[in-house]
Design an enzyme around this catalytic site. Structure first.
Site, short mmCIF file in Angstrom:
data_model
loop_
_atom_site.label_atom_id
_atom_site.label_comp_id
_atom_site.label_asym_id
_atom_site.label_seq_id
_atom_site.Cartn_x
_atom_site.Cartn_y
_atom_site.Cartn_z
N GLY B 58 0.39 -1.55 0.19
CA GLY B 58 0.03 -0.10 0.10
C GLY B 58 0.70 1.73 0.34
N HIS B 59 1.96 1.23 -1.22
CA HIS B 59 2.84 2.81 -1.39
C HIS B 59 3.59 2.30 -2.66
CE1 HIS B 59 5.07 -1.02 1.56
NE2 HIS B 59 6.09 -0.45 0.68
N ALA B 60 4.23 3.43 -3.01
CA ALA B 60 5.09 2.99 -3.60
C ALA B 60 6.58 3.72 -3.34
CB ALA B 60 4.74 4.05 -4.46
N CYS B 105 2.43 -0.95 -5.04
CA CYS B 105 1.64 -2.00 -4.91
C CYS B 105 1.53 -2.56 -3.62
CB CYS B 105 3.24 -2.70 -4.35
SG CYS B 105 3.24 -4.50 -4.62
#
Lengths: 144, 144
Positions: B58-60, B105
Site C-alpha cells: 500500500g505504498h510506492a 503495490c
C-alpha cells in the site's frame, strides 16, 4: 545439534540474525546486506521440495561466499571447516548462516515445507566447487 | 487475476523466471542477478505469518527497485503504475515480480504458508516511501 544461540562456528562461519518486526499484518524480517554479510549478493538460489531422507550440498567453494536462510520450514546444516565442524538447525527466516569460502557444507533433514534461500557472492562456476572431501582437507592443510 | 504467463505489466514492471532444475534430491531455482534485475541487491526482507484477510504494502517507492518472490506459498499482488494496473498471483520460487521505482503495490491473500522474499536496491529509508495514493498519482502526472 547446535541451536541458533550457539555461535561458536568453524573457521569464520557464523550465524546472523535478521531484524524482526511483528504487527497485526504478520511478521517481517529485514537484512541490510552491507552490515550483515561480507560480500555482494550476485546470485540467489532456492532449494525446495526435497524428499525425506535426501541430502544436498556435500561440497565446498573455493571463492564463493554464501548466506543460507530457511525462508520457510527447517533444515539441518553440517558445517565443516576442516579442523572443526558443527551441526546447525536452521528454522525460520530470522536466522542466516554465513559460510565463507573453503567451508564444506551438507544439508539434510529438510522439512517438507522447507525453502532454503541462498545468497551467493559469485555467478555460477563449476570450477569453484570442491566435490572431494579429501581434497578439501588437503587444501585446508588437514591430515586425515 | 493475471497468471504468470501474462507478461503485459504497467510501467516497466515485469515477471522474471528463475531457472529451475529438478532431480531426485528435490528442486532448485537459481537467478544470476546481473541478468535478472536492473539493480544491485543491497537489502532483503521476508514477510510471513500474515493473517488471513490482511494486506501489506500500500505504498510506492521513489527510488527503490524491488524483486518479489513467493519463496513458499502464494500471494496476490496488485501492481499499479498510475496509468494502468494489474493483479498477479505469485506462487512458488521460480517466478519473480520486478517492480521499478514509482510503482504502487499492495499484497493480499497471503496463504498461511507464504514467505514473500523481497530483494531491494536501497537500504531502508522512510523518506523513500509514498503512502498517499493521490500524491503518487500526482507525481505520475495522472489526474484522478
Amino acid at each position: 545439534m547446535m541451536t541458533v544461540d550457539d555461535v561458536a562456528m568453524p573457521d569464520g562461519a557464523r550465524l546472523v540474525r535478521l531484524q524482526r518486526k511483528d504487527d497485526a499484518r504478520g511478521s517481517l524480517v529485514v537484512g541490510e546486506l552491507t552490515g550483515l554479510i561480507p560480500f555482494k549478493c550476485r546470485r540467489i538460489f532456492m532449494i525446495y521440495d526435497v524428499p525425506a531422507g535426501a541430502s544436498r550440498g556435500g561440497h565446498a567453494h573455493r571463492a564463493c561466499h554464501q548466506l543460507l536462510i530457511a525462508a520457510s520450514g527447517r533444515v539441518h546444516v553440517h558445517v565443516d571447516g576442516g579442523t572443526s565442524c558443527c551441526d546447525v538447525l536452521l528454522e525460520g527466516p530470522e536466522t542466516g548462516l554465513y559460510l565463507p569460502p573453503m567451508t564444506w557444507c551438507v544439508q539434510s533433514h529438510y522439512s517438507s515445507d522447507c525453502t532454503l534461500l541462498v545468497l551467493a557472492s559469485h555467478p555460477y562456476d563449476a570450477g569453484d566447487y570442491i566435490h572431494d572431501h579429501a581434497e578439501f582437507l588437503a587444501m585446508k592443510g588437514v591430515r586425515e
